[in-house]
Motif scaffolding. Sequence first.
Motif, PDB file in Angstrom:
ATOM      1  N   LEU A 270       9.935  -7.621   5.749  1.00  0.00           N
ATOM      2  CA  LEU A 270       9.585  -7.105   4.424  1.00  0.00           C
ATOM      3  C   LEU A 270      10.223  -7.951   3.328  1.00  0.00           C
ATOM      4  O   LEU A 270       9.579  -8.318   2.342  1.00  0.00           O
ATOM      5  N   SER A 271      11.503  -8.282   3.549  1.00  0.00           N
ATOM      6  CA  SER A 271      12.205  -8.991   2.489  1.00  0.00           C
ATOM      7  C   SER A 271      11.724 -10.442   2.390  1.00  0.00           C
ATOM      8  O   SER A 271      11.636 -10.993   1.282  1.00  0.00           O
ATOM      9  N   LYS A 274       8.364 -10.429   0.413  1.00  0.00           N
ATOM     10  CA  LYS A 274       8.319 -10.141  -1.020  1.00  0.00           C
ATOM     11  C   LYS A 274       8.073 -11.401  -1.845  1.00  0.00           C
ATOM     12  O   LYS A 274       7.598 -11.328  -2.969  1.00  0.00           O
ATOM     13  N   VAL A 277       4.052 -11.768  -2.418  1.00  0.00           N
ATOM     14  CA  VAL A 277       3.331 -10.542  -2.750  1.00  0.00           C
ATOM     15  C   VAL A 277       1.914 -10.832  -3.204  1.00  0.00           C
ATOM     16  O   VAL A 277       0.969 -10.119  -2.850  1.00  0.00           O
ATOM     17  N   PHE A 278       1.742 -11.898  -3.970  1.00  0.00           N
ATOM     18  CA  PHE A 278       0.413 -12.165  -4.525  1.00  0.00           C
ATOM     19  C   PHE A 278      -0.445 -12.977  -3.561  1.00  0.00           C
ATOM     20  O   PHE A 278      -1.639 -12.733  -3.431  1.00  0.00           O
ATOM     21  N   PHE A 284       3.836  -8.110   2.963  1.00  0.00           N
ATOM     22  CA  PHE A 284       4.731  -7.191   2.272  1.00  0.00           C
ATOM     23  C   PHE A 284       4.378  -5.744   2.608  1.00  0.00           C
ATOM     24  O   PHE A 284       5.258  -4.944   2.920  1.00  0.00           O
ATOM     25  N   THR A 285       3.060  -5.441   2.590  1.00  0.00           N
ATOM     26  CA  THR A 285       2.674  -4.039   2.762  1.00  0.00           C
ATOM     27  C   THR A 285       2.824  -3.571   4.201  1.00  0.00           C
ATOM     28  O   THR A 285       3.217  -2.428   4.430  1.00  0.00           O
ATOM     29  N   GLY A 288       6.447  -2.782   4.994  1.00  0.00           N
ATOM     30  CA  GLY A 288       6.859  -1.706   4.088  1.00  0.00           C
ATOM     31  C   GLY A 288       6.325  -0.366   4.540  1.00  0.00           C
ATOM     32  O   GLY A 288       7.063   0.620   4.630  1.00  0.00           O
ATOM     33  N   LEU A 289       5.024  -0.321   4.853  1.00  0.00           N
ATOM     34  CA  LEU A 289       4.433   0.939   5.288  1.00  0.00           C
ATOM     35  C   LEU A 289       4.993   1.345   6.652  1.00  0.00           C
ATOM     36  O   LEU A 289       5.159   2.538   6.931  1.00  0.00           O
TER      37      LEU A 289
ATOM     38  N   PHE B 145      13.264  -1.164  -2.719  1.00  0.00           N
ATOM     39  CA  PHE B 145      12.754  -2.380  -3.343  1.00  0.00           C
ATOM     40  C   PHE B 145      11.264  -2.574  -3.079  1.00  0.00           C
ATOM     41  O   PHE B 145      10.557  -3.165  -3.879  1.00  0.00           O
ATOM     42  N   PHE B 146      10.768  -2.000  -1.976  1.00  0.00           N
ATOM     43  CA  PHE B 146       9.336  -2.045  -1.688  1.00  0.00           C
ATOM     44  C   PHE B 146       8.574  -1.293  -2.782  1.00  0.00           C
ATOM     45  O   PHE B 146       7.658  -1.821  -3.416  1.00  0.00           O
ATOM     46  N   TYR B 149       8.746  -3.093  -6.166  1.00  0.00           N
ATOM     47  CA  TYR B 149       7.821  -4.222  -6.301  1.00  0.00           C
ATOM     48  C   TYR B 149       6.409  -3.730  -6.581  1.00  0.00           C
ATOM     49  O   TYR B 149       5.706  -4.272  -7.430  1.00  0.00           O
TER      50      TYR B 149
END
Lengths: 316, 320
Positions: A270-271, A274, A277-278, A284-285, A288-289, B145-146, B149
Amino acid sequence: MTTPSDLDAPPRSRAREVADALRGDRATRWSAATLALVLLAALAGEILIGATGLLDPATVRLPDKLLPPLSAPSATIAVAERPGLGIYLLGTDDLGRDVFARMLEGSAVTLTVGFVAVAIAISIGVAVGSIAGYLGQVRLGPFTVDGVLMRFTDVMLCFPTFFLILTAVALLPPSIYNIMVVIGLTGWMGTARFVRAEVLSLARQDFVLAARALGLPPTRVIVRHLLPNAAAPVLVTATVSVASAILVESSLSFLGFGVPPPHATWGNILSDGKDYVFDAPWLFTIPGLAILAVVLAFNLLGEGLREALDPRLRRR
Amino acid sequence: MLGYLLRSLIERLVLLVVVSVLAHAMVHLAPGEPSEVDPMNPRMKPEDVARLRAAFHLDEPLHLQYAYWVRDLATGELRSFKDNQPVLPRIGERFMNSLPLFVLATLVIWTLSFPLGVQAALRRGSRFDRTTTVLAYALIAIPGFFLAYLVIIAAVQVLGLPVIGMRTFGAETAPLSVRVMDRIWHLALPTLMLAFGGIAMLSRYARAQMIEVLAADYVRTAHAKGLPAETVTYRHALRNALLPFVTMFGLMLPGLVGGSVIIEQIFAWPGIGRLGYEAILGRDYPVVLTLNLFAAVLTVAGTFLSDVLYALADPRIRLR
């Protein structure tokens, strides 16, 4: 209400009652299923990566970097380096590594970090709490055992937890063991306090007096008679603590002090993600999820256990 | 009461001393030293390292180093290893940056959690209850932080809000109204992110408290007397349900230092948590130790405050 048929029925054992209460709760069923899925993923990761070598989380394929999920490897990749499934199920990261393989590998590491850290915290907490509660009046020079242990607990509670973890992890050499140990060593105080309270109230009851009258040594009284009766809240705390240990690990990863490579954890995937992200939102997702789902599952399971183990909280 | 206050004050002072000794020992005994931060630099000769160690008292025994630290802290002469600036004014400045964030977040948490929790308890099992429950658990479970963002991306792309730092660079000459609005927009997101976790926790706790009190005998008695439901809920139940929250207030005080490292890091907010993070990275022991002591003081003051407030609010409790 107690109906005649209830009275005729054989009394249900406590374990049955708890199991029924757990099964009746939808949130608990959902979290049990989620956790089973994650365990399965960890196991599958071990088999697919370790035993059969079908998936390889470490292979770097620079031509294939930042591919979206479900895309096929490009033709320039050597056959031996292609993902075992033929496609990148969850895409690739900035080094062209297979995110699916890394997530599978990470699920085992993430769970291990959570479980080991909590095992350390709970063991210390139970030991300190039960000794302070049961042998508290033994004197060590001018102080009692209870006084010494509980003042030490107070001292530990004075440190801001996350700041303390960060300091310790930053000053120590980076290693997955240090992270587990530090999270464990900073998380036992709450357990120690309520185990002590529980033991103090249990120790006054007749069955403990009987056990002592039989001449049992203190360790046996604590382990066989006191702790089983204090196990319910410990179990609940342990479940919820695994969730917070996983969150702490991901926060440490974000600050750059997480589990170091080559280990993949959901936190450091996840880190790393980041930064993209774009360009590559899936990097990232997805982790995270995944963290959200697992932490949620542990918290809901803890809540379900609390309600099932404490008849007063059970919904009527 | 007075005797209790005095005794517990002394006890807490002793506690603080022990905490500072332990923290000092831990930081100094950890592997690595500030003088070794740059070991590969060919221009760092052994005599330079020795000179650095002597300048920072790192060549003295541990208890003397502790004594130096206490002396410098007491006289305000304590200086950072990094830039030789006095530590206390720097911490004070960063503290003043963190304070609005903390105060606003606390206000948001306390004004939102109670109505949410109490309503959920009153309508237990309803759609509202289920929704807030799921939301609260999700907010607790999501890595901070997730979420931050995701919120930043949404805020920048949809609303065009400024998100980084405390103010827009170069806006110092803008009219007052613009500057004030600028500050408020910069505050909004970090405050919200800091508050989310607290709202989730506190509203769950408020709900649990309220449910417990609503099942109490005196609430049933009040209903049986024929009092209107509103009176029973707000005069009998709510008052008693709120009692334990008096203590929560004191217990949330230490969050001022440790609770905002990540959020301040994400939003480039020059606050106290970020100062700690930077100090840890640079092995700036005076700053790390002083911040740690500050956090410990806040913790101790918080528990003290909650003891006293609880005794004041609940006549059944007598401090002896």
